[in-house]
Design an enzyme around this catalytic site. Structure first.
Site, mmCIF file in Angstrom:
data_model
loop_
_atom_site.group_PDB
_atom_site.id
_atom_site.type_symbol
_atom_site.label_atom_id
_atom_site.label_comp_id
_atom_site.label_asym_id
_atom_site.label_seq_id
_atom_site.Cartn_x
_atom_site.Cartn_y
_atom_site.Cartn_z
ATOM 1 N N HIS A 290 -14.901 -2.123 -30.489
ATOM 2 C CA HIS A 290 -14.208 -2.890 -31.530
ATOM 3 C C HIS A 290 -14.993 -2.944 -32.843
ATOM 4 O O HIS A 290 -14.494 -3.484 -33.841
ATOM 5 C CB HIS A 290 -13.938 -4.325 -31.043
ATOM 6 N N ASP B 250 -10.036 -0.748 -34.261
ATOM 7 C CA ASP B 250 -9.259 -1.986 -34.204
ATOM 8 C C ASP B 250 -8.069 -1.815 -33.271
ATOM 9 O O ASP B 250 -7.768 -0.714 -32.804
ATOM 10 C CB ASP B 250 -8.784 -2.376 -35.606
#
Length: 439
Positions: free
Chosen positions: A411, A415
């Protein structure tokens, strides 16, 4: 003759113990003052310990790979007359201050002492059973700086004593390396603020199994990955009925025509390669605050070894191969892995990895990212079940072959939109498989 105790020397303020790498002398051997007797290693220094006097070795108190506390007696030497005065000098040198020790180490050639600091990170202090030798802090430091994977380090042939990997071995490998990877920052695991709970077991009833070296390295690699990348996992369900029916229809003909088995893996690799072409930011590595976008699409496929451990052979330039080329490549890599015959250039250098957890009957999985990649795809078992489908006549219930896909991604740079879009693209490629495709 006088009895002299050789003690494990102090190698820095924060170092309380060291591991014996190898004895260069045996019981009964004569030694001269300052002649190297053994090699030792700690997390911060890899060095050779000299004899404090002229004499004969009468006892070796520890074996290679044993951990010894600083100050413990490790060997007994029968010293020649007149050599005792040198022992006091030696013991003084073993208790140098930290600054003095560093200055002494800096002045010594690498042949006498390799003093390289660095975190072990993903690498343990021992290699796997493929290379049954100690991995020194110096080699670890180079491997981490050059972003070598576990599999690559395993593949390096050591020219040192007992097959030990030297700096020159690593540098030679890097010189001839075909698929260099970007270096990455070293992540330091935070020191836990609590003590691990004790494990109780019944002696004689419970069984203790030592991890082999490869399993230890895999464990370290997994912990390193979780400490490095904030993992997020997304899931989708796909209808692979057309794909399953097509493979069932053509697999025998494919074997007769091309001499290759047609498994699901090359089809999965093909779908992943197409999805990466549309979403290239999945095919990246992180180097500090830089994102390295890889041009080559090298798909690693997690494969079980006969020992039960895992290795990741790589289908290189997967986007440039047709289905037959992928099938040949996948079959060759899988067979080599099962026979422990993978070559150095067949492991390492992957830019994206897939793990077919359905092979083991798993419905879905949450795989750990294969560093230094930023995403890994798990493919669950294909199961038939009744599903509601849309037809020209309206909604109907039909028997369909269904499968779960799960994508774990980093992450920091991937995204939810990118991860979800990429995963959906892989699913669409599998669902839209042409039932009339030629072989």
């Amino acid at each position: 003759m006088s009895r002299v105790e050789l003690k494990m020397p102090k190698m820095g303020e924060s170092i309380s113990e060291a591991t014996i790498l190898s004895w260069l002398k045996n019981v009964g051997d004569t030694v001269e003052e300052d002649e190297t007797i053994l090699e030792v290693a700690t997390d911060k220094v890899d060095s050779e310990i000299p004899s404090p006097c002229n004499g004969t070795i009468t006892e070796l108190l520890f074996q290679p790979n044993e951990v010894v506390e600083v100050g413990q007696v490790i060997a007994i030497i029968s010293a020649e007359l007149g050599a005792i005065s040198n022992v006091d000098k030696s013991e003084k040198s073993q208790n140098l201050s930290s600054d003095e020790q560093k200055r002494d180490q800096a002045s010594l050639p690498l042949g006498e002492m390799s003093a390289k600091s660095g975190q072990r990170g993903q690498f343990k202090s021992e290699l796997s059973s493929v290379n049954d030798v100690f991995l020194s802090p110096l080699v670890i430091s180079i491997a981490q700086k050059e972003n070598l994977t576990i599999e690559e380090v395993q593949s390096i042939a050591g020219t040192g004593d007992g097959g030990r990997i030297r700096k020159s071995d690593v540098m030679l490998y890097l010189k001839n390396r075909k698929y260099p990877l970007p270096s990455r920052p070293q992540a330091i695991a935070p020191k836990p603020s609590y003590n691990a709970p004790p494990i109780s077991y019944i002696e004689g009833k419970d069984r203790i199994v030592e991890m082999d070296r490869m399993r230890t390295m895999i464990a370290d690699h997994m912990v390193y990955s979780k400490h490095t990348s904030p993992h997020v996992t997304s899931y989708i369900e796909v209808d692979v009925t057309n794909l399953v029916n097509w493979r069932s229809k053509v697999k025998h003909e494919f074997l007769e025509k091309h001499g290759e088995k047609l498994t699901f893996t090359p089809i999965f690799v093909e779908a992943v390669a197409k999805a990466i072409q549309e979403y290239p930011m999945i095919n990246v590595s992180v180097d500090g605050k830089k994102i390295i976008v890889h041009k080559d699409i090298n798909v690693g496929m997690a494969t079980a070894l006969p020992s039960g451990n895992l290795i990741v052979p790589v289908v290189r330039n997967a986007d440039e191969k047709n289905l037959l080329g992928l099938a040949k490549n996948v079959n060759q890599l899988a067979n080599s892995a099962r026979n422990n015959a993978l070559k150095p250039d067949e492991i390492g250098g992957s830019t994206f990895t897939i793990s077919n957890v359905g092979t083991f009957g798993s419905l879905m999985g949450t795989p750990i990212i294969n560093q230094p990649e930023v995403a890994i795809l798990a493919l669950g078992i294909i199961k038939k079940r009744p599903e509601v489908i849309k037809t020209d006549k309206g909604d109907e219930i039909a028997i369909r072959s269904m499968m779960y896909l799960s994508l774990s991604f980093d992450h920091r740079v991937v995204d939810g939109f990118l991860g979800g879009s990429f995963l959906r693209k892989v699913g669409d490629e599998l669902e839209a498989f042409d039932i009339n495709r030629e072989i």
